[in-house]
Motif scaffolding. Structure first.
Motif, PDB file in Angstrom:
ATOM      1  N   TYR A  91       1.735   8.763  14.323  1.00 56.64           N
ATOM      2  CA  TYR A  91       0.448   8.680  13.635  1.00 56.64           C
ATOM      3  C   TYR A  91       0.697   8.361  12.168  1.00 56.64           C
ATOM      4  O   TYR A  91       1.650   8.859  11.555  1.00 56.64           O
ATOM      5  CB  TYR A  91      -0.301  10.016  13.751  1.00 56.64           C
ATOM      6  CG  TYR A  91      -1.424  10.175  12.741  1.00 56.64           C
ATOM      7  CD1 TYR A  91      -2.669   9.600  12.969  1.00 56.64           C
ATOM      8  CD2 TYR A  91      -1.220  10.883  11.555  1.00 56.64           C
ATOM      9  CE1 TYR A  91      -3.697   9.733  12.046  1.00 56.64           C
ATOM     10  CE2 TYR A  91      -2.249  11.024  10.625  1.00 56.64           C
ATOM     11  CZ  TYR A  91      -3.477  10.444  10.871  1.00 56.64           C
ATOM     12  OH  TYR A  91      -4.481  10.571   9.947  1.00 56.64           O
ATOM     13  N   SER A  92      -0.153   7.530  11.597  1.00 58.65           N
ATOM     14  CA  SER A  92      -0.136   7.257  10.162  1.00 58.65           C
ATOM     15  C   SER A  92      -1.546   7.421   9.618  1.00 58.65           C
ATOM     16  O   SER A  92      -2.496   6.832  10.148  1.00 58.65           O
ATOM     17  CB  SER A  92       0.367   5.837   9.880  1.00 58.65           C
ATOM     18  OG  SER A  92       0.150   5.495   8.523  1.00 58.65           O
ATOM     19  N   GLY A  93      -1.679   8.222   8.569  1.00 61.67           N
ATOM     20  CA  GLY A  93      -2.975   8.396   7.908  1.00 61.67           C
ATOM     21  C   GLY A  93      -2.856   8.069   6.432  1.00 61.67           C
ATOM     22  O   GLY A  93      -1.916   8.522   5.765  1.00 61.67           O
ATOM     23  N   LYS A  94      -3.776   7.251   5.909  1.00 60.30           N
ATOM     24  CA  LYS A  94      -3.773   6.854   4.504  1.00 60.30           C
ATOM     25  C   LYS A  94      -5.116   7.220   3.870  1.00 60.30           C
ATOM     26  O   LYS A  94      -6.170   7.048   4.489  1.00 60.30           O
ATOM     27  CB  LYS A  94      -3.541   5.348   4.358  1.00 60.30           C
ATOM     28  CG  LYS A  94      -2.238   4.851   4.963  1.00 60.30           C
ATOM     29  CD  LYS A  94      -2.117   3.338   4.832  1.00 60.30           C
ATOM     30  CE  LYS A  94      -0.859   2.813   5.507  1.00 60.30           C
ATOM     31  NZ  LYS A  94      -0.743   1.340   5.396  1.00 60.30           N
ATOM     32  N   ARG A  95      -5.042   7.692   2.624  1.00 62.98           N
ATOM     33  CA  ARG A  95      -6.255   8.052   1.890  1.00 62.98           C
ATOM     34  C   ARG A  95      -6.080   7.690   0.417  1.00 62.98           C
ATOM     35  O   ARG A  95      -4.970   7.570  -0.087  1.00 62.98           O
ATOM     36  CB  ARG A  95      -6.546   9.553   2.017  1.00 62.98           C
ATOM     37  CG  ARG A  95      -6.869  10.035   3.422  1.00 62.98           C
ATOM     38  CD  ARG A  95      -8.180   9.466   3.938  1.00 62.98           C
ATOM     39  NE  ARG A  95      -8.555  10.007   5.248  1.00 62.98           N
ATOM     40  CZ  ARG A  95      -8.167   9.515   6.416  1.00 62.98           C
ATOM     41  NH1 ARG A  95      -7.354   8.467   6.447  1.00 62.98           N
ATOM     42  NH2 ARG A  95      -8.579  10.057   7.552  1.00 62.98           N
ATOM     43  N   ALA A 123       1.414   6.567  -3.610  1.00 63.86           N
ATOM     44  CA  ALA A 123       1.598   5.309  -4.325  1.00 63.86           C
ATOM     45  C   ALA A 123       0.771   5.345  -5.608  1.00 63.86           C
ATOM     46  O   ALA A 123      -0.453   5.519  -5.564  1.00 63.86           O
ATOM     47  CB  ALA A 123       1.172   4.131  -3.452  1.00 63.86           C
ATOM     48  N   ILE A 124       1.455   5.170  -6.742  1.00 66.31           N
ATOM     49  CA  ILE A 124       0.815   5.229  -8.056  1.00 66.31           C
ATOM     50  C   ILE A 124       0.884   3.830  -8.662  1.00 66.31           C
ATOM     51  O   ILE A 124       1.973   3.317  -8.948  1.00 66.31           O
ATOM     52  CB  ILE A 124       1.519   6.255  -8.964  1.00 66.31           C
ATOM     53  CG1 ILE A 124       1.540   7.624  -8.273  1.00 66.31           C
ATOM     54  CG2 ILE A 124       0.832   6.333 -10.320  1.00 66.31           C
ATOM     55  CD1 ILE A 124       2.477   8.614  -8.935  1.00 66.31           C
ATOM     56  N   GLN A 176       0.813  -1.207   0.000  1.00 63.05           N
ATOM     57  CA  GLN A 176       0.000   0.000   0.000  1.00 63.05           C
ATOM     58  C   GLN A 176       0.849   1.262   0.000  1.00 63.05           C
ATOM     59  O   GLN A 176       0.658   2.149  -0.799  1.00 63.05           O
ATOM     60  CB  GLN A 176      -0.925  -0.004   1.228  1.00 63.05           C
ATOM     61  CG  GLN A 176      -1.964  -1.121   1.221  1.00 63.05           C
ATOM     62  CD  GLN A 176      -3.076  -0.870   0.239  1.00 63.05           C
ATOM     63  OE1 GLN A 176      -3.143   0.187  -0.369  1.00 63.05           O
ATOM     64  NE2 GLN A 176      -3.939  -1.844   0.060  1.00 63.05           N
ATOM     65  N   ALA A 177       1.764   1.368   0.920  1.00 65.88           N
ATOM     66  CA  ALA A 177       2.620   2.555   1.052  1.00 65.88           C
ATOM     67  C   ALA A 177       3.907   2.105   1.719  1.00 65.88           C
ATOM     68  O   ALA A 177       4.092   0.929   1.993  1.00 65.88           O
ATOM     69  CB  ALA A 177       1.906   3.637   1.857  1.00 65.88           C
ATOM     70  N   ILE A 178       4.798   3.038   1.940  1.00 66.30           N
ATOM     71  CA  ILE A 178       6.107   2.703   2.505  1.00 66.30           C
ATOM     72  C   ILE A 178       6.152   3.218   3.941  1.00 66.30           C
ATOM     73  O   ILE A 178       6.368   4.397   4.194  1.00 66.30           O
ATOM     74  CB  ILE A 178       7.232   3.321   1.669  1.00 66.30           C
ATOM     75  CG1 ILE A 178       7.093   2.940   0.187  1.00 66.30           C
ATOM     76  CG2 ILE A 178       8.575   2.873   2.214  1.00 66.30           C
ATOM     77  CD1 ILE A 178       7.203   1.460  -0.106  1.00 66.30           C
ATOM     78  N   ASP A 179       5.924   2.306   4.899  1.00 64.07           N
ATOM     79  CA  ASP A 179       5.970   2.689   6.304  1.00 64.07           C
ATOM     80  C   ASP A 179       7.403   2.958   6.744  1.00 64.07           C
ATOM     81  O   ASP A 179       8.352   2.323   6.271  1.00 64.07           O
ATOM     82  CB  ASP A 179       5.379   1.583   7.178  1.00 64.07           C
ATOM     83  CG  ASP A 179       3.866   1.653   7.268  1.00 64.07           C
ATOM     84  OD1 ASP A 179       3.284   2.586   6.698  1.00 64.07           O
ATOM     85  OD2 ASP A 179       3.270   0.766   7.900  1.00 64.07           O
ATOM     86  N   VAL A 180       7.567   3.890   7.673  1.00 63.73           N
ATOM     87  CA  VAL A 180       8.871   4.198   8.244  1.00 63.73           C
ATOM     88  C   VAL A 180       8.764   4.181   9.760  1.00 63.73           C
ATOM     89  O   VAL A 180       7.673   4.267  10.330  1.00 63.73           O
ATOM     90  CB  VAL A 180       9.402   5.567   7.770  1.00 63.73           C
ATOM     91  CG1 VAL A 180       9.522   5.619   6.266  1.00 63.73           C
ATOM     92  CG2 VAL A 180       8.523   6.696   8.278  1.00 63.73           C
ATOM     93  N   GLY A 181       9.915   4.090  10.408  1.00 58.12           N
ATOM     94  CA  GLY A 181       9.994   4.198  11.843  1.00 58.12           C
ATOM     95  C   GLY A 181      10.734   5.462  12.229  1.00 58.12           C
ATOM     96  O   GLY A 181      11.314   6.156  11.383  1.00 58.12           O
ATOM     97  N   PRO A 182      10.743   5.817  13.507  1.00 65.17           N
ATOM     98  CA  PRO A 182      11.455   7.020  13.959  1.00 65.17           C
ATOM     99  C   PRO A 182      12.947   6.911  13.660  1.00 65.17           C
ATOM    100  O   PRO A 182      13.575   5.887  13.912  1.00 65.17           O
ATOM    101  CB  PRO A 182      11.184   7.039  15.468  1.00 65.17           C
ATOM    102  CG  PRO A 182      10.791   5.641  15.823  1.00 65.17           C
ATOM    103  CD  PRO A 182      10.107   5.088  14.623  1.00 65.17           C
ATOM    104  N   GLN A 188      -0.001   8.652   1.869  1.00 67.26           N
ATOM    105  CA  GLN A 188       0.169   8.368   3.288  1.00 67.26           C
ATOM    106  C   GLN A 188       0.992   9.465   3.942  1.00 67.26           C
ATOM    107  O   GLN A 188       2.013   9.893   3.399  1.00 67.26           O
ATOM    108  CB  GLN A 188       0.874   7.023   3.500  1.00 67.26           C
ATOM    109  CG  GLN A 188       1.079   6.672   4.994  1.00 67.26           C
ATOM    110  CD  GLN A 188       1.770   5.338   5.181  1.00 67.26           C
ATOM    111  OE1 GLN A 188       2.447   4.842   4.286  1.00 67.26           O
ATOM    112  NE2 GLN A 188       1.608   4.740   6.346  1.00 67.26           N
ATOM    113  N   MET A 189       0.533   9.904   5.111  1.00 73.72           N
ATOM    114  CA  MET A 189       1.278  10.852   5.934  1.00 73.72           C
ATOM    115  C   MET A 189       1.632  10.173   7.250  1.00 73.72           C
ATOM    116  O   MET A 189       0.773   9.545   7.883  1.00 73.72           O
ATOM    117  CB  MET A 189       0.454  12.107   6.216  1.00 73.72           C
ATOM    118  CG  MET A 189       1.199  13.133   7.079  1.00 73.72           C
ATOM    119  SD  MET A 189       0.192  14.583   7.493  1.00 73.72           S
ATOM    120  CE  MET A 189      -0.987  13.840   8.635  1.00 73.72           C
TER     121      MET A 189
END
Length: 287
Positions: free
Chosen positions: A221-225, A183-184, A21-27, A202-203
């Motif tokens: 926080y992670s928000g996806k739309r 993500a395209i 879906q998107a590229i998650d990151v950590g701190p 994603q933010m």
């Protein structure tokens, strides 16, 4: 009752998380390391959900249990005058799901492989109060199994994900980490079924407290739309809409070995499963 549903791995994550879906990151993931440094990483993530929402309506008697393992390697080098890094991410999953009380067929095993490149045009003189800014481009390739009517982490299409990452030092061991990507996805046809997916974004935002060079704690926080999917021209009700809260703890157990734990909870989802809990463990070896 069968519903075609594609689950993004690692809330996530990456994900990295979640490469589908998107590229998650950590701190601290956008921290610049010296050229020649290599990171080998193993992620394990457990997902648990008893809520499935489609078009704002809950599908009763639905649940999901999943375990995802992600192998990732990051190689730092110099690209001209800029620091750069190459990424390789390979997810594997074992999932079980019921939808409307009906056990679903699964497509487990290898997911879609992601290749990525990051460059840092803005580098801080003093990381404790300075600004780090990086730009990444990830390409997710359809290496995983994707079969219409089955749940899995393969999407059967190629995805390009440009991403921008910021670390802002706030002083006193405090840092703000912010990441934004889109993500395209290419249209695809599998077994005569045509899939079209809108771009999704994603933010991610994290506030991190660093206790010396070895230990940190962060809330995020992670928000996806976006990401609405049509199947043979018909709206499926599946999309990427979620809000998740996260807590991270990170510690170097030796100069070259780091462990990180993350707990997450979805507080809003539409167009997919809402995770009651997401537990993630990450092991990093510097070599």
């Amino acid at each position: 009752m069968k519903i075609t549903y594609t689950l993004g791995a690692a809330a996530t994550a990456l994900a990295l998380a979640g490469p589908a879906q998107a590229i998650d990151v950590g701190p601290g993931d956008y921290t610049i390391l010296p050229g020649g440094t290599n990171l080998g990483m193993v992620y394990w993530q457990h997902l648990s959900s008893d809520t499935l929402k489609i078009d704002g309506k809950e599908i009763p008697s639905s649940k999901l249990e999943g375990d995802v393992v992600i192998l990732r390697n990051v190689n730092f080098f110099e690209l001209g005058s800029m620091p750069a890094a190459f990424h390789l991410v390979m997810p594997f999953a074992s999932l079980e799901a019921d939808i409307g009380g009906v056990e679903q067929e699964m497509s487990n095993g290898l997911g879609d492989t992601t290749l990525g490149l990051t460059v840092w045009p803005v580098q801080p003189d003093n990381p404790e109060t300075g600004t780090t800014l990086g730009f990444s481009l990830f390409a997710t390739l359809p290496t995983g199994n994707f079969e219409p009517g089955k749940i899995g982490i393969g999407e059967g299409t190629t995805t390009l994900t440009p991403q921008i990452g910021l670390i802002q030092g706030l002083g006193g061991g405090w840092y703000f980490d912010g990441v934004l990507d889109v993500a395209i996805k290419a249209d695809s046809t599998v077994d005569g079924v045509e899939f079209k997916r809108d771009p999704s974004w994603q933010m991610q935002a994290m506030l991190r407290k660093q206790w010396g060079p070895t230990t940190s704690l962060a809330i995020g926080y992670s928000g996806k739309r976006g990401g609405d999917m049509t199947v043979n021209g018909l709206e499926s009700g599946l999309k990427t809409e979620s809000d998740q809260l996260r807590v991270f703890g990170t510690h170097f157990v030796s100069p070259t070995v780091q462990v990180q734990g993350m707990l997450g909870k979805d507080i809003n989802v539409d167009g997919g499963f809402q995770n009651n809990s997401v537990a993630q463990f990450r092991l990093v070896k510097v070599y």
